[in-house]
Design a protein around this motif. Structure first.
Motif, PDB file in Angstrom:
ATOM      1  N   GLY A  29       0.795  -1.165  -0.035  1.00 50.95           N
ATOM      2  CA  GLY A  29      -0.091   0.088  -0.207  1.00 50.95           C
ATOM      3  C   GLY A  29       0.924   1.247   0.053  1.00 50.95           C
ATOM      4  O   GLY A  29       1.944   1.352   0.288  1.00 50.95           O
ATOM      5  N   HIS A  30       0.254   2.372  -0.498  1.00 51.95           N
ATOM      6  CA  HIS A  30       0.798   3.602  -0.679  1.00 51.95           C
ATOM      7  C   HIS A  30       1.971   3.847  -1.383  1.00 51.95           C
ATOM      8  O   HIS A  30       2.386   2.915  -2.027  1.00 51.95           O
ATOM      9  CB  HIS A  30       1.098   4.277   0.877  1.00 51.95           C
ATOM     10  CG  HIS A  30      -0.467   3.949   1.607  1.00 51.95           C
ATOM     11  ND1 HIS A  30      -1.504   4.764   1.328  1.00 51.95           N
ATOM     12  CD2 HIS A  30      -0.913   2.965   2.556  1.00 51.95           C
ATOM     13  CE1 HIS A  30      -2.395   4.337   2.210  1.00 51.95           C
ATOM     14  NE2 HIS A  30      -2.044   3.238   2.858  1.00 51.95           N
ATOM     15  N   GLY A  31       3.072   4.831  -0.948  1.00 56.50           N
ATOM     16  CA  GLY A  31       4.299   4.793  -1.673  1.00 56.50           C
ATOM     17  C   GLY A  31       4.415   6.319  -2.060  1.00 56.50           C
ATOM     18  O   GLY A  31       3.597   6.866  -2.324  1.00 56.50           O
ATOM     19  N   VAL A  43       6.071   4.892   9.315  1.00 51.82           N
ATOM     20  CA  VAL A  43       5.023   5.370   8.321  1.00 51.82           C
ATOM     21  C   VAL A  43       4.825   3.984   7.463  1.00 51.82           C
ATOM     22  O   VAL A  43       5.530   3.243   7.064  1.00 51.82           O
ATOM     23  CB  VAL A  43       5.812   6.173   7.364  1.00 51.82           C
ATOM     24  CG1 VAL A  43       5.207   6.733   6.066  1.00 51.82           C
ATOM     25  CG2 VAL A  43       6.673   7.457   7.912  1.00 51.82           C
ATOM     26  N   GLU A  44       3.333   3.995   7.127  1.00 44.38           N
ATOM     27  CA  GLU A  44       2.917   2.867   6.722  1.00 44.38           C
ATOM     28  C   GLU A  44       3.591   2.242   5.541  1.00 44.38           C
ATOM     29  O   GLU A  44       3.780   1.140   5.175  1.00 44.38           O
ATOM     30  CB  GLU A  44       1.289   3.108   6.577  1.00 44.38           C
ATOM     31  CG  GLU A  44       0.616   1.626   6.128  1.00 44.38           C
ATOM     32  CD  GLU A  44      -0.865   2.218   5.580  1.00 44.38           C
ATOM     33  OE1 GLU A  44      -1.313   3.183   6.060  1.00 44.38           O
ATOM     34  OE2 GLU A  44      -1.589   1.161   5.294  1.00 44.38           O
ATOM     35  N   LYS A  45       3.760   3.183   4.567  1.00 46.22           N
ATOM     36  CA  LYS A  45       4.214   2.883   3.107  1.00 46.22           C
ATOM     37  C   LYS A  45       5.530   2.009   3.284  1.00 46.22           C
ATOM     38  O   LYS A  45       5.650   1.006   2.471  1.00 46.22           O
ATOM     39  CB  LYS A  45       4.447   3.953   2.383  1.00 46.22           C
ATOM     40  CG  LYS A  45       5.689   5.095   2.884  1.00 46.22           C
ATOM     41  CD  LYS A  45       5.973   6.224   1.726  1.00 46.22           C
ATOM     42  CE  LYS A  45       6.890   6.874   2.386  1.00 46.22           C
ATOM     43  NZ  LYS A  45       7.209   7.983   1.403  1.00 46.22           N
ATOM     44  N   LEU A  96      -1.260  -5.042   0.758  1.00 50.38           N
ATOM     45  CA  LEU A  96      -0.827  -5.184   2.119  1.00 50.38           C
ATOM     46  C   LEU A  96      -0.812  -3.754   2.756  1.00 50.38           C
ATOM     47  O   LEU A  96      -0.166  -2.897   2.065  1.00 50.38           O
ATOM     48  CB  LEU A  96       0.631  -5.609   2.227  1.00 50.38           C
ATOM     49  CG  LEU A  96       0.735  -6.895   1.788  1.00 50.38           C
ATOM     50  CD1 LEU A  96       2.380  -7.475   1.344  1.00 50.38           C
ATOM     51  CD2 LEU A  96       0.029  -8.061   2.754  1.00 50.38           C
ATOM     52  N   HIS A  97      -1.247  -3.629   3.935  1.00 54.64           N
ATOM     53  CA  HIS A  97      -1.527  -2.221   4.553  1.00 54.64           C
ATOM     54  C   HIS A  97      -1.239  -2.428   6.270  1.00 54.64           C
ATOM     55  O   HIS A  97      -1.554  -3.791   6.622  1.00 54.64           O
ATOM     56  CB  HIS A  97      -3.027  -1.696   4.388  1.00 54.64           C
ATOM     57  CG  HIS A  97      -3.109  -1.334   2.925  1.00 54.64           C
ATOM     58  ND1 HIS A  97      -3.066  -0.041   2.646  1.00 54.64           N
ATOM     59  CD2 HIS A  97      -3.344  -1.840   1.762  1.00 54.64           C
ATOM     60  CE1 HIS A  97      -3.245   0.492   1.219  1.00 54.64           C
ATOM     61  NE2 HIS A  97      -3.344  -0.817   0.703  1.00 54.64           N
ATOM     62  N   PHE A  98      -1.219  -1.375   6.832  1.00 48.77           N
ATOM     63  CA  PHE A  98      -1.371  -1.442   8.133  1.00 48.77           C
ATOM     64  C   PHE A  98      -2.364  -0.223   8.546  1.00 48.77           C
ATOM     65  O   PHE A  98      -2.769   0.675   7.898  1.00 48.77           O
ATOM     66  CB  PHE A  98       0.068  -1.059   8.939  1.00 48.77           C
ATOM     67  CG  PHE A  98       0.975  -2.097   8.872  1.00 48.77           C
ATOM     68  CD1 PHE A  98       0.897  -3.040   9.830  1.00 48.77           C
ATOM     69  CD2 PHE A  98       1.861  -2.362   7.710  1.00 48.77           C
ATOM     70  CE1 PHE A  98       1.810  -4.337   9.838  1.00 48.77           C
ATOM     71  CE2 PHE A  98       2.625  -3.338   7.811  1.00 48.77           C
ATOM     72  CZ  PHE A  98       2.564  -4.266   8.641  1.00 48.77           C
ATOM     73  N   ASN A  99      -3.297  -0.566   9.648  1.00 48.29           N
ATOM     74  CA  ASN A  99      -4.221   0.244   9.965  1.00 48.29           C
ATOM     75  C   ASN A  99      -3.963   1.290  10.791  1.00 48.29           C
ATOM     76  O   ASN A  99      -2.810   1.534  11.515  1.00 48.29           O
ATOM     77  CB  ASN A  99      -5.345  -0.636  10.522  1.00 48.29           C
ATOM     78  CG  ASN A  99      -6.688  -0.459   9.923  1.00 48.29           C
ATOM     79  OD1 ASN A  99      -7.218   0.553   9.593  1.00 48.29           O
ATOM     80  ND2 ASN A  99      -7.462  -1.893   9.907  1.00 48.29           N
TER      81      ASN A  99
END
Ligand SMILES: [Zn+2]
Length: 195
Positions: A29-31, A43-45, A96-99
Motif C-alpha cells: 500500500g501507498h508509496g 510510516v505505513e508505506k 498489504l496495509h497497516f491500519n
C-alpha cells in the motif's frame, strides 16, 4: 458406494474451496508522496513494502510467480495497481496495509474482500495470521467495497496487518521479527488457498 459418496463429497468440497493460480500479485500500500498512516515515528508505506518483499521471497521459494505493484518508495495510483494485476492470468491479488484509528485502543487484524473467491482467499490468510500471531483481535474478515477489490478481475484481498495507532501493536510491527512472522503467515495463507 460409501467410497464413491465420500470421494464425490471431497471433490465437491475442494471444488468450492480451493483456488487455482500460478501468480500472486503483491500490492504494498501507498508509496512516494502517499505515506499512508504515520504514528509513533512509523510510516505505513515503508512497513507495507518491507512485508511485501518478505512475502515475495517466501512465495518464490515455493515456486509461485510474483508480480509486485511497486518494489521501491514510489507513488502508484490505485487504478494502475489494478491494471497491472489484470495483465496477469491465473493470479490472485493481495494488497498489504497497516491500519490506524483515532481510537488508539483499537488493535488487531482485518482482511477485506469483495467476491466469493476473494472471501476464500481472505479467510485462509486471516486464519493463518491469527494462528501465527496468536490473536483473535480485530474485525477479521470484512466485506469492503474498495477500489482495488472492485477493479481487479481475480480473487483479491486487502490485508490490514495490525494498527499502527495502537502503541503496543506499533511497537511489535517495528520489529523485523514480527514483520517476518506476518509475512510467513500471509504466504502460508496464500498457499493454503490453493488447496
Ligand atoms: Zn493503508
Amino acid at each position: 458406494m460409501l467410497g464413491w459418496v465420500l470421494g464425490f463429497w471431497l471433490l465437491g468440497g475442494l471444488a468450492v474451496q480451493a483456488l487455482t493460480f500460478r501468480t500472486v500479485v503483491l500490492d504494498p500500500g501507498h508509496g512516494g508522496k502517499d505515506g499512508g498512516a504515520a504514528w509513533y515515528g512509523q510510516v505505513e508505506k515503508r512497513l507495507c513494502l518491507d512485508v511485501a518483499l518478505r512475502v515475495e521471497t517466501l512465495l518464490k521459494r515455493r515456486g509461485l510467480q510474483v508480480v509486485m505493484t511497486r518494489r521501491t518508495d514510489r507513488f502508484v495510483e490505485l487504478a494502475d495497481r489494478a491494471r497491472l494485476a489484470n495483465r496477469s492470468s491465473s493470479a490472485v491479488f493481495v494488497s498489504l496495509h497497516f491500519n490506524a484509528s483515532r481510537n488508539t485502543s483499537i488493535r488487531g487484524l482485518e482482511v477485506f474482500y469483495l467476491s466469493s473467491r476473494g472471501k476464500t482467499l481472505g479467510s485462509r490468510i486471516l486464519s493463518s495470521l491469527r494462528a501465527r500471531l496468536q490473536t483473535t483481535r480485530g474485525r477479521g474478515l470484512v466485506s469492503g467495497n474498495l477500489k482495488v477489490l472492485r477493479d481487479t478481475r481475480m480473487p483479491a484481498v486487502v490485508v490490514e496487518a495490525g494498527y499502527l495507532s495502537n502503541r503496543t501493536e506499533a511497537a511489535r510491527i517495528t520489529t523485523a521479527s514480527h514483520r517476518q512472522a506476518i509475512a510467513e503467515a500471509i504466504a502460508a495463507g496464500i498457499l493454503a488457498a490453493r488447496g
